[in-house]
Design an enzyme around this catalytic site. Structure first.
Site, PDB file in Angstrom:
ATOM      1  N   THR A   1      -8.478  23.347 -10.128  1.00 53.83           N
ATOM      2  CA  THR A   1      -9.322  22.274 -10.686  1.00 53.83           C
ATOM      3  C   THR A   1     -10.523  22.868 -11.418  1.00 53.83           C
ATOM      4  O   THR A   1     -10.967  22.323 -12.424  1.00 53.83           O
ATOM      5  CB  THR A   1      -9.795  21.290  -9.600  1.00 53.83           C
ATOM      6  OG1 THR A   1     -10.291  22.024  -8.486  1.00 53.83           O
ATOM      7  CG2 THR A   1      -8.696  20.381  -9.143  1.00 53.83           C
TER       8      THR A   1
ATOM      9  N   ILE B   1       1.896  24.882 -10.978  1.00 50.94           N
ATOM     10  CA  ILE B   1       2.874  25.146 -12.042  1.00 50.94           C
ATOM     11  C   ILE B   1       2.184  25.711 -13.272  1.00 50.94           C
ATOM     12  O   ILE B   1       2.776  25.806 -14.343  1.00 50.94           O
ATOM     13  CB  ILE B   1       3.607  23.836 -12.430  1.00 50.94           C
ATOM     14  CG1 ILE B   1       2.576  22.775 -12.883  1.00 50.94           C
ATOM     15  CG2 ILE B   1       4.435  23.306 -11.260  1.00 50.94           C
ATOM     16  CD1 ILE B   1       3.193  21.563 -13.535  1.00 50.94           C
TER      17      ILE B   1
ATOM     18  N   HIS C   1       6.990  24.976  -6.861  1.00 50.14           N
ATOM     19  CA  HIS C   1       7.264  23.781  -7.667  1.00 50.14           C
ATOM     20  C   HIS C   1       7.641  24.130  -9.103  1.00 50.14           C
ATOM     21  O   HIS C   1       7.584  23.286  -9.975  1.00 50.14           O
ATOM     22  CB  HIS C   1       6.055  22.830  -7.637  1.00 50.14           C
ATOM     23  CG  HIS C   1       5.815  22.235  -6.279  1.00 50.14           C
ATOM     24  ND1 HIS C   1       4.683  21.514  -5.967  1.00 50.14           N
ATOM     25  CD2 HIS C   1       6.546  22.264  -5.135  1.00 50.14           C
ATOM     26  CE1 HIS C   1       4.747  21.124  -4.697  1.00 50.14           C
ATOM     27  NE2 HIS C   1       5.864  21.575  -4.172  1.00 50.14           N
TER      28      HIS C   1
ATOM     29  N   CYS D   1      17.269  23.459 -18.863  1.00 48.54           N
ATOM     30  CA  CYS D   1      18.326  22.530 -19.274  1.00 48.54           C
ATOM     31  C   CYS D   1      18.862  21.848 -18.011  1.00 48.54           C
ATOM     32  O   CYS D   1      19.283  22.517 -17.066  1.00 48.54           O
ATOM     33  CB  CYS D   1      19.454  23.265 -19.991  1.00 48.54           C
ATOM     34  SG  CYS D   1      20.877  22.195 -20.309  1.00 48.54           S
TER      35      CYS D   1
ATOM     36  N   CYS E   1      23.003  22.727 -17.884  1.00 47.71           N
ATOM     37  CA  CYS E   1      23.555  24.060 -17.578  1.00 47.71           C
ATOM     38  C   CYS E   1      22.577  24.933 -16.789  1.00 47.71           C
ATOM     39  O   CYS E   1      22.960  26.008 -16.313  1.00 47.71           O
ATOM     40  CB  CYS E   1      23.986  24.776 -18.861  1.00 47.71           C
ATOM     41  SG  CYS E   1      22.625  25.393 -19.874  1.00 47.71           S
TER      42      CYS E   1
ATOM     43  N   CYS F   1      24.231  24.208 -24.663  1.00 50.19           N
ATOM     44  CA  CYS F   1      25.191  23.175 -24.250  1.00 50.19           C
ATOM     45  C   CYS F   1      24.825  21.777 -24.742  1.00 50.19           C
ATOM     46  O   CYS F   1      25.578  20.824 -24.519  1.00 50.19           O
ATOM     47  CB  CYS F   1      25.356  23.187 -22.732  1.00 50.19           C
ATOM     48  SG  CYS F   1      24.025  22.355 -21.854  1.00 50.19           S
TER      49      CYS F   1
ATOM     50  N   SER G   1      -5.116  23.564  -0.970  1.00 49.98           N
ATOM     51  CA  SER G   1      -3.949  22.702  -0.746  1.00 49.98           C
ATOM     52  C   SER G   1      -4.299  21.688   0.321  1.00 49.98           C
ATOM     53  O   SER G   1      -4.844  22.046   1.363  1.00 49.98           O
ATOM     54  CB  SER G   1      -2.732  23.511  -0.305  1.00 49.98           C
ATOM     55  OG  SER G   1      -1.686  22.623   0.078  1.00 49.98           O
ATOM     56  N   SER G   2      -3.975  20.437   0.063  1.00 46.61           N
ATOM     57  CA  SER G   2      -4.256  19.413   1.072  1.00 46.61           C
ATOM     58  C   SER G   2      -3.176  19.403   2.150  1.00 46.61           C
ATOM     59  O   SER G   2      -3.273  18.674   3.124  1.00 46.61           O
ATOM     60  CB  SER G   2      -4.390  18.049   0.415  1.00 46.61           C
ATOM     61  OG  SER G   2      -3.372  17.873  -0.537  1.00 46.61           O
TER      62      SER G   2
ATOM     63  N   ASN H   1     -10.532  24.711   1.781  1.00 45.93           N
ATOM     64  CA  ASN H   1     -10.202  23.510   1.013  1.00 45.93           C
ATOM     65  C   ASN H   1     -11.429  22.615   0.926  1.00 45.93           C
ATOM     66  O   ASN H   1     -12.332  22.723   1.752  1.00 45.93           O
ATOM     67  CB  ASN H   1      -9.043  22.755   1.703  1.00 45.93           C
ATOM     68  CG  ASN H   1      -8.334  21.794   0.760  1.00 45.93           C
ATOM     69  OD1 ASN H   1      -8.197  22.067  -0.426  1.00 45.93           O
ATOM     70  ND2 ASN H   1      -7.915  20.660   1.273  1.00 45.93           N
TER      71      ASN H   1
HETATM   72 ZN    ZN Z   1      22.243  23.760 -21.389  1.00 45.02          ZN
END
Ligand code: ZN
Length: 268
Positions: free
Chosen positions: A39, A114, A132, A140, A143, A168, A206-207, A231
């Protein structure tokens, strides 16, 4: 004077000193990080108070697959959202964890984030376990191939409104975990192993509400590790923590690293 009113500052300074000792004596430190460490880099805490998921329903996979309008809206948001995320810089908390790894103190980081900021701060990518997934990759859904997010953004900017898999033709999405989706199996196994092997598990920002992260402190305890939680708010597993520090991650971790340097200098 009411004792309790003068306590918090003292508590936090004492807790930072205890955390510094704990990390200083650790041989196999593992950090578990959540939204709270990012944050301060301007990345919103989606689940936290005021987070976007308080006002907007979190995305679910079924709707994405079945609804072309959802896909179009998703990619339209991403054309501005991804460059914002990609521009975010690591903060004092990320830098402190990079220092701990450079000093040989930190074995691994298990993260719910992330944003890729641990890697940007200098932590080795193979020591950052992303539970995560990562917004810096696109997957994709047919695939399973993954692509660099910047390359997909370039295709969008060149005029593709809804990019598809070049191999694909399947639908693409950020390589991150949505509600109701299973976590990546390999990452989960590596995270479990790290938590079982560590001697200190340091939880940061982390909560501890979302599984499996919420279960990791108890697993670490069962395998003999000490658990420290840093935290801004209380968490459901504070009761099993050996040390609990209510504070912003960046300044607290910077203080710990500075304290370790002082300890090192005293011993040297
Ligand atoms: Zn694909």
């Amino acid at each position: 004077m009411d004792d309790r009113e003068s306590q918090p500052e003292m508590d936090s300074r004492e807790a930072i000193a205890r955390l510094t000792d704990l990390i200083g004596s650790s041989r196999r430190l593992v950090a578990l990080t959540g939204a709270g460490i990012s944050t301060e880099s301007g990345i919103p805490d989606y689940r936290g108070p005021g987070g976007v998921w308080e006002s907007r329903k979190p995305p679910v996979l079924g709707d994405f697959l079945e609804n072309p309008a959802t896909q179009l809206a998703y990619w339209e948001r991403r054309i501005t959202g991804y460059p914002e995320l990609a521009a975010a810089r690591p903060n004092a908390g990320h830098r402190a964890l990079a220092s701990l790894e450079a000093q040989g103190r930190l074995m691994a980081i298990v993260t719910q984030n992330i944003d890729g900021l641990h890697q940007k701060a200098g932590n080795r990518p193979d020591r950052v376990i992303e539970l995560h997934g990562s917004a810096h990759r696109v997957r994709c859904l047919a695939c399973g191939r993954q692509f660099d997010s910047a390359a997909i953004l370039a295709r969008q900017l060149a005029g593709e409104s809804v990019p598809h898999c070049k191999v694909c033709g399947g639908p693409l999405r950020s390589a991150t975990v949505l509600f109701g989706e299973p976590l990546p199996k390999i990452e989960l196994e590596i995270a479990l192993r790290a938590v079982q092997q560590c001697d200190v598990l340091l939880v940061i920002g982390s909560s501890l509400i979302v599984n499996p992260a919420a279960r990791l402190p108890a697993i670490a305890k069962r395998h003999g590790a000490a658990v420290a939680i840093l935290n801004r708010t209380t968490t459901p597993v504070d009761g099993i923590a050996d040390l609990h520090l209510l504070a912003e991650a960046g300044p607290a971790l910077a203080a710990v690293v500075a304290g370790l340097e002082t300890l090192g200098a005293d011993q040297g």
